[in-house]
Motif scaffolding. Structure first.
Motif, PDB file in Angstrom:
ATOM      1  N   ASP A  31      37.614  35.183  34.710  1.00 19.69           N
ATOM      2  CA  ASP A  31      39.039  35.394  34.427  1.00 19.69           C
ATOM      3  C   ASP A  31      39.476  36.801  34.838  1.00 19.69           C
ATOM      4  N   GLN A  32      38.658  37.800  34.524  1.00 18.00           N
ATOM      5  CA  GLN A  32      38.993  39.170  34.897  1.00 18.00           C
ATOM      6  C   GLN A  32      39.006  39.324  36.417  1.00 18.00           C
ATOM      7  N   SER A  33      38.051  38.721  37.098  1.00 18.59           N
ATOM      8  CA  SER A  33      37.999  38.799  38.563  1.00 18.59           C
ATOM      9  C   SER A  33      39.219  38.147  39.192  1.00 18.59           C
ATOM     10  N   VAL A  34      39.638  37.012  38.646  1.00 15.11           N
ATOM     11  CA  VAL A  34      40.825  36.337  39.170  1.00 15.11           C
ATOM     12  C   VAL A  34      42.052  37.234  39.010  1.00 15.11           C
ATOM     13  N   ARG A  35      42.180  37.875  37.853  1.00 14.01           N
ATOM     14  CA  ARG A  35      43.318  38.790  37.645  1.00 14.01           C
ATOM     15  C   ARG A  35      43.295  39.931  38.654  1.00 14.01           C
ATOM     16  N   GLU A  36      42.118  40.501  38.893  1.00 19.23           N
ATOM     17  CA  GLU A  36      42.015  41.604  39.841  1.00 19.23           C
ATOM     18  C   GLU A  36      42.349  41.165  41.258  1.00 19.23           C
ATOM     19  N   VAL A  37      41.871  39.994  41.664  1.00 20.96           N
ATOM     20  CA  VAL A  37      42.162  39.489  43.010  1.00 20.96           C
ATOM     21  C   VAL A  37      43.658  39.242  43.162  1.00 20.96           C
ATOM     22  N   ARG A  38      44.289  38.647  42.141  1.00 16.65           N
ATOM     23  CA  ARG A  38      45.738  38.419  42.206  1.00 16.65           C
ATOM     24  C   ARG A  38      46.497  39.729  42.336  1.00 16.65           C
ATOM     25  N   GLN A  39      46.094  40.734  41.563  1.00 15.95           N
ATOM     26  CA  GLN A  39      46.765  42.030  41.637  1.00 15.95           C
ATOM     27  C   GLN A  39      46.623  42.629  43.026  1.00 15.95           C
ATOM     28  N   ARG A  40      45.424  42.540  43.583  1.00 15.81           N
ATOM     29  CA  ARG A  40      45.207  43.083  44.933  1.00 15.81           C
ATOM     30  C   ARG A  40      46.029  42.334  45.972  1.00 15.81           C
ATOM     31  N   LEU A  41      46.070  41.015  45.866  1.00 19.33           N
ATOM     32  CA  LEU A  41      46.856  40.225  46.814  1.00 19.33           C
ATOM     33  C   LEU A  41      48.341  40.525  46.693  1.00 19.33           C
ATOM     34  N   GLU A  42      48.823  40.632  45.460  1.00 14.67           N
ATOM     35  CA  GLU A  42      50.240  40.923  45.264  1.00 14.67           C
ATOM     36  C   GLU A  42      50.602  42.301  45.813  1.00 14.67           C
TER      37      GLU A  42
END
Length: 135
Positions: A31-42
């Motif tokens: 879950d934390q990794s998904v949040r970080e990837v989304r933030q980076r993509l955004e």
């Protein structure tokens, strides 16, 4: 003096607790990794004027049978683990399921495929089902 057999129930209990903890920590990390990837993509993708922001994807929940209506007729049965041809399907590893698929009827395999797609989406099971469908 305790024997090895006396220690088995405590060992089983400890292993079960450790498995629960490992699953919890694994989910937490993912879950934390998904949040970080989304933030980076955004941060990499410039927002398009007038476009809606990216919304998080909600996981699909398993579907159980619908409720009984006031007329006494039940709604169309929907897919749930209890309606599958293999008992305890949710608790079986893919390595136990794959050899059993060839012995099922096509409609039973279709139900398992639909359930697997909406749930765990295990490639080994879906691959075997595709292989049996094309055979």
């Amino acid at each position: 003096m305790t024997t090895l057999l006396d220690q088995v129930p405590a060992a089983i209990s400890r292993v079960q607790r450790e498995i629960v903890l490992a699953r919890f920590l694994g989910k937490l990390v993912i879950d934390q990794s998904v949040r970080e990837v989304r933030q980076r993509l955004e941060s990499l993708v410039a927002p398009v004027e007038g476009a809606e922001p990216i919304k998080p994807v909600k996981p699909i929940e398993p579907i159980e049978k619908g409720p009984v209506s006031d007329t006494g007729d039940s709604t169309a049965p929907q897919l749930g683990a209890t309606t599958l041809a293999l008992a305890d399907y949710d608790h079986l590893p893919a390595s136990d399921i794959v050899p059993l698929l060839a012995g099922l009827e096509p409609d039973e395999r279709d139900a398992i495929e639909a359930y697997e797609i909406q749930g765990r989406n295990r490639r080994t099971i879906l691959g075997k089902l595709a292989q049996l469908r094309n055979a």
